[in-house]
Design a protein around this motif. Sequence first.
Motif, PDB file in Angstrom:
ATOM      1  N   CYS A 132      -6.230   3.076 -13.313  1.00  0.00           N
ATOM      2  CA  CYS A 132      -6.517   2.342 -11.811  1.00  0.00           C
ATOM      3  C   CYS A 132      -7.761   1.717 -12.041  1.00  0.00           C
ATOM      4  O   CYS A 132      -8.040   0.684 -11.755  1.00  0.00           O
ATOM      5  N   GLU A 169      -3.613   3.220  -0.391  1.00  0.00           N
ATOM      6  CA  GLU A 169      -3.896   2.989  -1.722  1.00  0.00           C
ATOM      7  C   GLU A 169      -3.064   1.834  -1.948  1.00  0.00           C
ATOM      8  O   GLU A 169      -2.122   1.585  -1.746  1.00  0.00           O
ATOM      9  N   PRO A 175      -1.666   7.686  -1.214  1.00  0.00           N
ATOM     10  CA  PRO A 175      -2.340   7.961  -2.488  1.00  0.00           C
ATOM     11  C   PRO A 175      -2.005   9.091  -3.071  1.00  0.00           C
ATOM     12  O   PRO A 175      -2.311   9.491  -4.350  1.00  0.00           O
ATOM     13  N   TYR A 230       0.934  -1.188  -0.015  1.00  0.00           N
ATOM     14  CA  TYR A 230       0.136   0.027   0.006  1.00  0.00           C
ATOM     15  C   TYR A 230       0.920   1.040   0.139  1.00  0.00           C
ATOM     16  O   TYR A 230       1.960   1.207   0.690  1.00  0.00           O
ATOM     17  N   ARG A 236      -9.096  -1.132  -2.898  1.00  0.00           N
ATOM     18  CA  ARG A 236      -8.166  -0.461  -3.184  1.00  0.00           C
ATOM     19  C   ARG A 236      -7.753   0.792  -2.309  1.00  0.00           C
ATOM     20  O   ARG A 236      -6.635   1.103  -2.160  1.00  0.00           O
ATOM     21  N   TYR A 237      -8.620   1.076  -1.471  1.00  0.00           N
ATOM     22  CA  TYR A 237      -8.059   2.019  -0.299  1.00  0.00           C
ATOM     23  C   TYR A 237      -8.392   1.257   1.178  1.00  0.00           C
ATOM     24  O   TYR A 237      -9.407   0.629   1.030  1.00  0.00           O
ATOM     25  N   GLU A 270      -5.855   7.579   4.559  1.00  0.00           N
ATOM     26  CA  GLU A 270      -5.966   6.159   3.917  1.00  0.00           C
ATOM     27  C   GLU A 270      -4.739   5.816   3.000  1.00  0.00           C
ATOM     28  O   GLU A 270      -4.020   6.554   2.655  1.00  0.00           O
ATOM     29  N   ASP A 273      -8.229  13.610  -9.245  1.00  0.00           N
ATOM     30  CA  ASP A 273      -7.774  12.510  -8.537  1.00  0.00           C
ATOM     31  C   ASP A 273      -8.600  11.103  -9.206  1.00  0.00           C
ATOM     32  O   ASP A 273      -9.230  10.263  -8.407  1.00  0.00           O
ATOM     33  N   ASN A 295      -5.877  12.408 -13.409  1.00  0.00           N
ATOM     34  CA  ASN A 295      -5.323  11.812 -12.073  1.00  0.00           C
ATOM     35  C   ASN A 295      -4.770  13.219 -11.257  1.00  0.00           C
ATOM     36  O   ASN A 295      -5.399  13.051 -10.159  1.00  0.00           O
ATOM     37  N   GLU A 347      -1.056  -0.660  -4.125  1.00  0.00           N
ATOM     38  CA  GLU A 347      -0.108  -0.376  -4.900  1.00  0.00           C
ATOM     39  C   GLU A 347      -0.438  -0.934  -6.682  1.00  0.00           C
ATOM     40  O   GLU A 347       0.042  -0.213  -7.549  1.00  0.00           O
TER      41      GLU A 347
END
Length: 150
Positions: free
Chosen positions: A126, A72, A7, A4, A142-143, A70, A121, A117, A74
């Motif tokens: 992804c 994310e 993010p 992780y 994902r998170y 949080e 965001d 992105n 990888e």
Amino acid sequence: MQGYVDPRGPRFGAAVTTAVLAVVLVTGSGWLLAAQAVVFATGAVAGLRFAPYGVLYRRLVAPRLAPPAELEAEAPPRFAQAVGLVFAVVGAVGYLTGLTAVGVVATALALAAAFLNAAFDFCLGCEVHLRLVRVLGRPVVRYIPRAHQA
């Protein structure tokens, strides 16, 4: 357990990538795009920890920020790096062989994804990764809240 990351790191990388790709479009530099391809390849193959923009984020930006709320997974951003690599290689080959239109289109598509992105965001690569994983019937997270980091 899968790795992780903060993010904000991939988003920082997307902002730098946006700037680099904009310069490529303005200058038509296949060599600069080839250098960006190396950046993408490092992130996709070695991991975000070793990607040049990830190193810049961890050393120069992250120490000035509060810890992320949080983390994310990888895998999705690494997949996005691989997709960026494909577009950068196609674009660099286009520019360097005189197929400028191919270079421009490939660079513009990569720029659009990086900008989404960086500005909103929204990581297009992804999202593609997550949908592919779901189609394969694998669990997707994902998170995770930072408190649950192992």
